[in-house]
Design a protein around this motif. Structure first.
Motif, PDB file in Angstrom:
ATOM      1  N   SER A  45       0.842  -1.200   0.000  1.00  0.00           N
ATOM      2  CA  SER A  45       0.000   0.000   0.000  1.00  0.00           C
ATOM      3  C   SER A  45       0.875   1.248   0.000  1.00  0.00           C
ATOM      4  O   SER A  45       1.838   1.338   0.768  1.00  0.00           O
TER       5      SER A  45
ATOM      6  N   ARG B  52      -0.067   3.899   1.148  1.00  0.00           N
ATOM      7  CA  ARG B  52      -0.357   4.605   2.405  1.00  0.00           C
ATOM      8  C   ARG B  52       0.455   3.986   3.543  1.00  0.00           C
ATOM      9  O   ARG B  52       0.424   2.769   3.728  1.00  0.00           O
TER      10      ARG B  52
ATOM     11  N   SER C 117      -3.403   2.524   6.544  1.00  0.00           N
ATOM     12  CA  SER C 117      -3.560   1.506   5.509  1.00  0.00           C
ATOM     13  C   SER C 117      -4.244   0.281   6.102  1.00  0.00           C
ATOM     14  O   SER C 117      -3.776  -0.291   7.097  1.00  0.00           O
ATOM     15  N   LEU C 118      -5.326  -0.127   5.458  1.00  0.00           N
ATOM     16  CA  LEU C 118      -6.043  -1.308   5.956  1.00  0.00           C
ATOM     17  C   LEU C 118      -5.245  -2.578   5.718  1.00  0.00           C
ATOM     18  O   LEU C 118      -5.231  -3.474   6.561  1.00  0.00           O
ATOM     19  N   THR C 119      -4.596  -2.682   4.563  1.00  0.00           N
ATOM     20  CA  THR C 119      -3.873  -3.929   4.276  1.00  0.00           C
ATOM     21  C   THR C 119      -2.656  -4.081   5.196  1.00  0.00           C
ATOM     22  O   THR C 119      -2.341  -5.188   5.630  1.00  0.00           O
TER      23      THR C 119
ATOM     24  N   MET D 161      -6.385  -3.169  -3.674  1.00  0.00           N
ATOM     25  CA  MET D 161      -6.757  -3.117  -5.092  1.00  0.00           C
ATOM     26  C   MET D 161      -6.527  -1.704  -5.597  1.00  0.00           C
ATOM     27  O   MET D 161      -7.047  -0.741  -5.037  1.00  0.00           O
TER      28      MET D 161
ATOM     29  N   ASN E 147      -6.946   0.305  -9.212  1.00  0.00           N
ATOM     30  CA  ASN E 147      -7.409   0.245 -10.605  1.00  0.00           C
ATOM     31  C   ASN E 147      -7.661  -1.186 -11.055  1.00  0.00           C
ATOM     32  O   ASN E 147      -7.155  -1.638 -12.089  1.00  0.00           O
ATOM     33  N   SER E 148      -8.405  -1.874 -10.213  1.00  0.00           N
ATOM     34  CA  SER E 148      -8.850  -3.249 -10.470  1.00  0.00           C
ATOM     35  C   SER E 148      -7.757  -4.310 -10.369  1.00  0.00           C
ATOM     36  O   SER E 148      -8.040  -5.497 -10.507  1.00  0.00           O
TER      37      SER E 148
ATOM     38  N   SER F 245      -7.741  -5.179   0.269  1.00  0.00           N
ATOM     39  CA  SER F 245      -8.796  -4.231   0.623  1.00  0.00           C
ATOM     40  C   SER F 245      -9.203  -3.469  -0.629  1.00  0.00           C
ATOM     41  O   SER F 245      -8.369  -3.189  -1.487  1.00  0.00           O
TER      42      SER F 245
ATOM     43  N   GLY G  48     -12.049  -0.279  -2.234  1.00  0.00           N
ATOM     44  CA  GLY G  48     -12.961   0.821  -1.924  1.00  0.00           C
ATOM     45  C   GLY G  48     -14.402   0.452  -2.194  1.00  0.00           C
ATOM     46  O   GLY G  48     -15.313   0.852  -1.473  1.00  0.00           O
ATOM     47  N   GLU G  49     -14.602  -0.333  -3.265  1.00  0.00           N
ATOM     48  CA  GLU G  49     -15.955  -0.763  -3.593  1.00  0.00           C
ATOM     49  C   GLU G  49     -16.181  -2.155  -3.002  1.00  0.00           C
ATOM     50  O   GLU G  49     -15.503  -2.533  -2.044  1.00  0.00           O
TER      51      GLU G  49
ATOM     52  N   GLN H 249     -14.447   0.355   1.541  1.00  0.00           N
ATOM     53  CA  GLN H 249     -13.679   1.436   2.175  1.00  0.00           C
ATOM     54  C   GLN H 249     -14.189   2.820   1.745  1.00  0.00           C
ATOM     55  O   GLN H 249     -14.244   3.746   2.550  1.00  0.00           O
TER      56      GLN H 249
HETATM   57  C1  FMN Z   1      -4.654   4.604  -6.771  1.00  0.00           C
HETATM   58  C2  FMN Z   1      -5.856   3.921  -6.190  1.00  0.00           C
HETATM   59  C3  FMN Z   1      -6.633   3.116  -7.008  1.00  0.00           C
HETATM   60  C4  FMN Z   1      -7.739   2.447  -6.477  1.00  0.00           C
HETATM   61  N1  FMN Z   1      -8.489   1.647  -7.300  1.00  0.00           N
HETATM   62  C5  FMN Z   1      -9.545   0.984  -6.774  1.00  0.00           C
HETATM   63  C6  FMN Z   1     -10.340   0.122  -7.608  1.00  0.00           C
HETATM   64  O1  FMN Z   1     -10.085  -0.066  -8.783  1.00  0.00           O
HETATM   65  N2  FMN Z   1     -11.410  -0.492  -7.047  1.00  0.00           N
HETATM   66  C7  FMN Z   1     -11.741  -0.323  -5.739  1.00  0.00           C
HETATM   67  O2  FMN Z   1     -12.709  -0.920  -5.275  1.00  0.00           O
HETATM   68  N3  FMN Z   1     -10.983   0.462  -4.913  1.00  0.00           N
HETATM   69  C8  FMN Z   1      -9.902   1.114  -5.415  1.00  0.00           C
HETATM   70  N4  FMN Z   1      -9.145   1.915  -4.598  1.00  0.00           N
HETATM   71  C9  FMN Z   1      -9.462   1.970  -3.171  1.00  0.00           C
HETATM   72  C10 FMN Z   1      -8.505   1.101  -2.363  1.00  0.00           C
HETATM   73  O3  FMN Z   1      -8.498  -0.229  -2.833  1.00  0.00           O
HETATM   74  C11 FMN Z   1      -8.897   1.098  -0.880  1.00  0.00           C
HETATM   75  O4  FMN Z   1      -8.837   2.439  -0.407  1.00  0.00           O
HETATM   76  C12 FMN Z   1      -7.996   0.228  -0.029  1.00  0.00           C
HETATM   77  O5  FMN Z   1      -8.491   0.206   1.274  1.00  0.00           O
HETATM   78  C13 FMN Z   1      -6.563   0.732  -0.037  1.00  0.00           C
HETATM   79  O6  FMN Z   1      -5.747  -0.112   0.759  1.00  0.00           O
HETATM   80  P1  FMN Z   1      -4.916   0.487   1.982  1.00  0.00           P
HETATM   81  O7  FMN Z   1      -5.950   0.938   2.994  1.00  0.00           O
HETATM   82  O8  FMN Z   1      -4.079  -0.629   2.466  1.00  0.00           O
HETATM   83  O9  FMN Z   1      -4.119   1.637   1.462  1.00  0.00           O
HETATM   84  C14 FMN Z   1      -8.057   2.603  -5.112  1.00  0.00           C
HETATM   85  C15 FMN Z   1      -7.256   3.423  -4.312  1.00  0.00           C
HETATM   86  C16 FMN Z   1      -6.182   4.080  -4.835  1.00  0.00           C
HETATM   87  C17 FMN Z   1      -5.330   4.949  -3.936  1.00  0.00           C
END
Ligand code: FMN
Length: 226
Positions: A10, A12, A16-18, A96, A98-99, A144, A146-147, A186
Motif C-alpha cells: 500500500s 499509504r 492503511s487497511l492492508t 486493489m 485500478n482493479s 482491501s 474501496g468498492e 472502504q
Molecule cells: C490509486 C488507487 C486506485 C484504487 N483503485 C480501486 C479500484 O479499482 N477499485 C476499488 O474498489 N478500490 C480502489 N481503490 C481503493 C482502495 O483499494 C482502498 O482504499 C484500499 O483500502 C486501499 O488499501 P490500503 O488501505 O491498504 O491503502 C483505489 C485506491 C487508490 C489509492
C-alpha cells in the motif's frame, strides 16, 4: 523454524487497511510461534526497479555465460529470489488499485519470476513448456478495496484482476495454496465497511493461528521441486 516473507504494497503508510490486516496476522502468528523468522519488505517505500531490456537479456543468458555487467543487473533480483526461496509462508498485503495490484508488487513479481531460478523452460514438454522450480510454500493475500462485490459470485467479480492474477502466478512462487481475505466498502465508510474490516481482522487472526498450528505439525519443505 518457519520463515515468513511479508510484503506490504500500500502506498499509504498510515491508516492503511492492508498493512493493518498484515499486523493482525503477524501479531497472532508471533503469539503462536515467537521463534519464527520474518523477512519484511515494504515494496511501496522501496519499489523494485522495473525490469529492463538489459535485465531480460541477462536473465535469459545461461548463468555460466553472463558478463560481469549482466551479473550486476541481476543482483537485486537475486536478492529478492533468495528471500522468496527461504520463505515457507508468503504474506502479501495488497490493496486493489485500478482493479489490479499496486505496481510495486507487480515489479516485485517481474523480478522474482525468473527463468532458471523460479521456473524452467523446455519445449520437450510440448504446449506447456514452463515448470515451477520451487514448491511447498503457502501464500496469504490480505486485500482491501474501496468498492465491494469482488469475490466469486459478487456483483463486481468480473472487475477483480488482483486475486486471479496472484492465483495465476502463485505456482511460480512455489505456493501450492493461496488464502485470500478481503476487506471491502472502504469508499463508503459506513457500517458495511466497519463490518467487513472487523470480519477481515478476525479472519486474518484465525488464519494465522491455523497456519501456525499446522506449521508446528509438519516438516517444512522448501526450495527443491517435487
Ligand atoms: C490509486 C488507487 C486506485 C484504487 N483503485 C480501486 C479500484 O479499482 N477499485 C476499488 O474498489 N478500490 C480502489 N481503490 C481503493 C482502495 O483499494 C482502498 O482504499 C484500499 O483500502 C486501499 O488499501 P490500503 O488501505 O491498504 O491503502 C483505489 C485506491 C487508490 C489509492
Amino acid at each position: 523454524m518457519t520463515t515468513l516473507l511479508r510484503l506490504d504494497s500500500s502506498a499509504r503508510r498510515s491508516r492503511s487497511l492492508t498493512r493493518s490486516l498484515g499486523d493482525n496476522f503477524q501479531r497472532e502468528w508471533e503469539r503462536q510461534r515467537p521463534q519464527d523468522r520474518w523477512i519484511t519488505r515494504d515494496l511501496a517505500s522501496e519499489p523494485p526497479a522495473h525490469i529492463s531490456e538489459d535485465w531480460i537479456s541477462a536473465a535469459f543468458t545461461p548463468a555460466t555465460s553472463r558478463t560481469p555487467e549482466q551479473k550486476t543487473v541481476l543482483v537485486p533480483s537475486d536478492r529478492l529470489i533468495d528471500e522468496l526461496e527461504e520463505a515457507d509462508i508468503i504474506l502479501l498485503n495488497a490493496p486493489m488499485y485500478n482493479s489490479g495490484m499496486p505496481s510495486a508488487l507487480k515489479a516485485w513479481l517481474d523480478n522474482v519470476v525468473r527463468i532458471g531460478r523460479t521456473f524452467s523452460f523446455d519445449l520437450a514438454r510440448g504446449d506447456f513448456p514452463l515448470e515451477a522450480m520451487l514448491s511447498g510454500k503457502q501464500m496469504v493475500l490480505l486485500t482491501s478495496a474501496g468498492e465491494f462485490g469482488f469475490a466469486p459470485g459478487g456483483v463486481r467479480h468480473a472487475l477483480d484482476h488482483l486475486v486471479p492474477h496472484v492465483e495465476a502466478i502463485r505456482h511460480y512462487l512455489g505456493a501450492g495454496r493461496l488464502h485470500v481475505i478481503r476487506a471491502e466498502y472502504q469508499e463508503f465508510g459506513d457500517s458495511r465497511h466497519e463490518n467487513s474490516v472487523g470480519e477481515a481482522r478476525a479472519a486474518s487472526m484465525a488464519l494465522a493461528k491455523k497456519l501456525a498450528r499446522e506449521t508446528g505439525t509438519r516438516a517444512p519443505q522448501k526450495g527443491s521441486p517435487t
